[in-house]
Design an enzyme around this catalytic site. Structure first.
Site, PDB file in Angstrom:
ATOM      1  N   ASP A  71       1.937  -3.589  -2.172  1.00 47.88           N
ATOM      2  CA  ASP A  71       3.183  -3.620  -3.335  1.00 47.88           C
ATOM      3  C   ASP A  71       4.671  -3.674  -2.492  1.00 47.88           C
ATOM      4  OD1 ASP A  71       2.755  -1.147  -2.205  1.00 47.88           O
ATOM      5  OD2 ASP A  71       4.236  -0.247  -3.891  1.00 47.88           O
TER       6      ASP A  71
ATOM      7  N   GLU B  60       2.230   2.173  -2.643  1.00 50.24           N
ATOM      8  CA  GLU B  60       2.751   2.906  -1.669  1.00 50.24           C
ATOM      9  C   GLU B  60       4.392   3.046  -1.989  1.00 50.24           C
ATOM     10  OE1 GLU B  60       4.780   4.107   2.353  1.00 50.24           O
ATOM     11  OE2 GLU B  60       5.264   2.363   0.645  1.00 50.24           O
TER      12      GLU B  60
END
Ligand code: ZN
Length: 415
Positions: free
Chosen positions: A85, A180
């Site tokens: 991400d 994350e």
């Protein structure tokens, strides 16, 4: 060893950053955004075509894969890990990466928004890339080097090892994680399936940096119950919780103890949110230090500051709530000195000076370390992350590929 190798890290990176994988802190789903899986499935198919085994993606977007051992020795299983991400702070939609060949050392004006200037003054590390290629976004989005550089580096390392069976290594696991950036990268991670004994995240900045230490972190919430009354008739009765909370905030030390007055190895106490109405109000803090035992000292001091304010409001009451967030990964890593020693050996074989700096924050690696998978953080070269100025030097990414190959070999040599 790498002179004749045709690195694939740049073309992979340019492809991955164009896939929008922004995570969403307000989502209750896992992964927080479905689009992260678009990158997961691309990576899985590329890993298969490189020739990796046990390639798997799951409903949460995790990608797992193995490079089979080619050594007869008993080598600990190591894992290389990056996150899929990009940060919610800055748009990741329609990223247009620009490869600036043979960078000349000048300020870079981004074409899609000429107010976005990556200047040498603000980013002196640019000077180390003069004469080399760098990559930026176009001015309207972040680049996504955090952490697609890590992904591209790991993919190129896998490609290298599959093409060079003469390099001996144990089983190497590859792991890509969603979410994350919103602190949820390990929530649905299947450590049993991963089955590694050591891991390295690829999520750091300048070439040569090696991070084996993070903050230890708690959150504190102080809630004040005031006494409510009709304001027209509140004389000598009404106690306003908002004012008490404001007084607590104003009583905090001004010259130390704050993020704005501390750096390096100093910790801090940082108010992040005030909420409430006259009847009941709360103030939330984050508490940070490299030494875990200091968190309790900070919390005691904070509590006594608040209690001192409360003395003047005997009819009000206070609750003081502490929640553990994460712990300094060094507390785990110090029991496994080889993990850092071998990384340092790989850096120096790659011609890098090792720079060890504590991270004034947390990483997925700190969570993984406490879940039983010791996990320091290696560099990728990423700079100015979470912003439109984000950039990365091509030579740093190639150097990181070399480091991973060398590190895989070093674990085999020492086994
Ligand atoms: Zn990152």
């Amino acid at each position: 060893m790498f002179e004749k190798y045709k690195f694939t890290v740049v073309e992979r990176f340019l492809k991955y950053v164009q896939i929008d994988t922004q995570s969403n802190p307000d989502s209750l789903k896992h992964p927080s955004t479905e689009k992260q899986k678009n990158l997961s499935s691309l990576l899985a198919s590329e890993l298969l075509s490189i020739g990796l085994k046990d390639v798997e993606t799951d409903e949460y977007g995790y990608v797992y894969a193995s490079i089979p051992a080619n050594s007869h020795k008993k080598v600990p299983v190591i894992c290389f890990c990056s996150h899929l991400d990009t940060a919610p702070d800055c748009s990741g939609t329609n990223v247009k990466p620009i490869l600036h060949k043979d960078y000349k050392g000048i300020n870079i004006i981004l074409p899609d928004d000429s107010t976005q200037i990556i200047s040498v003054e603000n980013y002196p590390y640019l000077k180390t890339h003069i004469g080399h290629d760098i990559i930026t976004a176009s001015g309207q989005t972040l680049l996504g080097a955090d952490d697609k550089s890590g992904i591209a580096i790991i993919m190129d390392m896998a490609n290298y090892l599959m093409l060079h069976p003469e390099i001996k290594h144990g089983t190497i696991k590859i792991l890509f994680t969603p979410d994350e950036e919103i602190g949820a990268g390990t929530v649905n991670l299947n450590l049993k399936k991963l089955d590694a004994s050591v891991a390295y995240t690829l999520d750091g900045g300048e070439a040569g940096t090696l991070e084996d230490e993070t903050f230890s972190a708690d959150a504190v919430k102080i809630t004040i119950e005031g006494v409510i009354a009709h304001p027209g008739y509140g004389k000598a009765k009404l106690v306003n919780a908002i004012k008490i909370v404001g007084e607590i905030a104003a009583s905090l030390p001004k010259l130390d103890w704050s993020p704005e007055t501390t750096d390096k190895r100093q910790g801090f106490v940082h108010p992040v949110q005030i909420e409430g109405i006259a009847e009941k109000a709360s103030i939330s803090f984050i508490i940070r230090d490299f030494e875990t035992h200091k968190l309790a000292e900070y919390e005691d001091r904070l509590k006594s500051i608040a209690e001192k304010v409360l003395v003047n409001y005997p009819t009000s009451s206070m609750s003081f709530e502490v929640v553990e967030q994460y712990r300094n990964m060094k507390e785990v890593l110090q029991h496994y000195p080889n993990i850092i020693a071998y990384a340092e050996e790989a850096y120096s074989q790659a011609g890098l000076n090792v720079v060890k700096e504590p991270i004034r924050g947390g990483t997925d690696g700190s969570r993984l370390s406490f879940m039983g998978l010791p996990c320091p953080n290696l560099f990728t070269g990423m700079q100015a992350i979470h912003s439109k100025h984000e950039w990365i030097g091509v030579k740093d990414m190639k150097k990181a590929v070399e480091v991973l190959v060398l590190l895989s070999q070093i674990w085999e040599v020492h086994s």
